[in-house]
Design a protein around this motif. Sequence first.
Motif, PDB file in Angstrom:
ATOM      1  N   TYR A 173      35.306  46.667 -41.574  1.00 33.34           N
ATOM      2  CA  TYR A 173      36.723  46.353 -41.814  1.00 33.34           C
ATOM      3  C   TYR A 173      36.988  46.677 -43.294  1.00 33.34           C
ATOM      4  CZ  TYR A 173      36.616  44.520 -37.011  1.00 33.34           C
ATOM      5  OH  TYR A 173      36.560  44.440 -35.690  1.00 33.34           O
ATOM      6  N   ARG A 201      40.651  53.175 -40.780  1.00 34.55           N
ATOM      7  CA  ARG A 201      41.498  53.397 -39.732  1.00 34.55           C
ATOM      8  C   ARG A 201      42.766  53.034 -40.238  1.00 34.55           C
ATOM      9  NH1 ARG A 201      39.079  51.395 -34.788  1.00 34.55           N
ATOM     10  NH2 ARG A 201      40.982  51.836 -33.658  1.00 34.55           N
ATOM     11  N   PRO A 202      43.913  53.612 -39.730  1.00 31.19           N
ATOM     12  CA  PRO A 202      45.354  53.477 -40.351  1.00 31.19           C
ATOM     13  C   PRO A 202      45.972  52.422 -40.328  1.00 31.19           C
ATOM     14  CG  PRO A 202      45.397  55.063 -38.464  1.00 31.19           C
ATOM     15  CD  PRO A 202      43.945  54.813 -38.499  1.00 31.19           C
ATOM     16  N   ASP A 203      45.479  51.480 -38.966  1.00 32.96           N
ATOM     17  CA  ASP A 203      45.960  50.255 -38.719  1.00 32.96           C
ATOM     18  C   ASP A 203      45.338  48.891 -39.145  1.00 32.96           C
ATOM     19  OD1 ASP A 203      44.403  51.537 -36.867  1.00 32.96           O
ATOM     20  OD2 ASP A 203      45.166  50.157 -35.344  1.00 32.96           O
ATOM     21  N   ALA A 204      45.674  47.883 -39.597  1.00 32.56           N
ATOM     22  CA  ALA A 204      45.017  46.698 -39.751  1.00 32.56           C
ATOM     23  C   ALA A 204      44.406  46.180 -38.456  1.00 32.56           C
ATOM     24  CB  ALA A 204      45.854  45.692 -40.421  1.00 32.56           C
ATOM     25  N   TYR A 206      41.822  47.705 -39.486  1.00 33.98           N
ATOM     26  CA  TYR A 206      40.754  48.564 -39.953  1.00 33.98           C
ATOM     27  C   TYR A 206      39.456  48.348 -39.191  1.00 33.98           C
ATOM     28  CZ  TYR A 206      44.595  48.146 -43.315  1.00 33.98           C
ATOM     29  OH  TYR A 206      45.755  48.193 -44.059  1.00 33.98           O
ATOM     30  N   ASP A 227      36.381  49.451 -33.214  1.00 36.05           N
ATOM     31  CA  ASP A 227      37.035  48.172 -32.397  1.00 36.05           C
ATOM     32  C   ASP A 227      36.236  46.949 -32.463  1.00 36.05           C
ATOM     33  OD1 ASP A 227      39.444  49.569 -31.865  1.00 36.05           O
ATOM     34  OD2 ASP A 227      38.196  50.709 -30.108  1.00 36.05           O
ATOM     35  N   GLY A 262      41.352  57.680 -39.154  1.00 34.29           N
ATOM     36  CA  GLY A 262      41.038  57.262 -37.950  1.00 34.29           C
ATOM     37  C   GLY A 262      40.524  58.248 -36.917  1.00 34.29           C
TER      38      GLY A 262
END
Length: 322
Positions: A173, A201-204, A206, A227, A262
């Motif tokens: 993370y 990853r581009p989104d929290a 991460y 994930d 990502g």
Amino acid sequence: MKHYRLATLLAAAAIAILPATAGAAVTYPDPQPITGQQIIHDPTVIALKSGGYVAYSTGGVIGARTSRDRVQWDDAGNAFATPPSWWYDYNSTGDPWAPDLSYRAGRYWLYYAVSSWGTNHSAIGVATSPTGLPGTWTDQGKAFTSETTDAWNAIDPALITADGKLWMAFGSYWTGIRLVELNPTTGKAIPGATVAQLATRPDAPYAVEGAYVLKHGAYYYLFASYDACCAGVNSTYKIRVGRSTSITGPYADSTGKPMLAGGGDLLLATHGRYIGPGGESIFQDKGKDVLAYHYYDGEDSGTPKLGLNTLSWTRDGWPIVL
């Protein structure tokens, strides 16, 4: 953010509710059949110089399993009889996570993380052994640390030698997978060494962690778990991979999408009873690359178990699971 005591993992798995369907369509091979003690989390496996195999994992004081044939696995206790005292600086129970086992310079090296759920006040430690077997390890202390002021999390270590240097991939993370150079004599991070970024990853939040780097042909391959783990049958873990001609990156998948954005080809995901595969590592056995990972057994209340599959390689140099 993912690891905690194996007892907690099993308890969470036992109370999890099975989803209405078994998961994704069966597009991946099942793990190779094994017997004996199958329960494990974040496995690292090696074929011992003395013969047979040993696996270490999250749980206990670095839980150990041994096998003569890679089929029958037996509980072998723990790497250490008691936690080294410095572990308690990072959690109140002295729990270690996500070990990495390798052989170099005439001895075995065991790296592991100590931390608490949801914080990057974390440390990666290192121990050495002449045999690689439980009960023979001498702890050498901290190899690398992170604090809440850092943009990375010092857990999930994975060692690789590249370009005549020793490197450690790590991270969970925060800003994803990182890489730092180690002193090959001490096995610890070189003071002031650059901490490279390999994947995020581009989104929290991460959600990428559990890296492993493997050299094959002209490329370095970065495997990582994407994930959420640790939720039994509700886990969404999956293994993705990208590659680079340089150990420090940039890594990209087969479409050219950077792993820093990502990217990552899907290597293994939920299928049938085998839910949320991840926490992977790779070892060599009889000239083959073998992928070791845990999955949550959808037919056994989400219990985490050992998965082993041989890796093969396509003509254009991408790994596939057999």
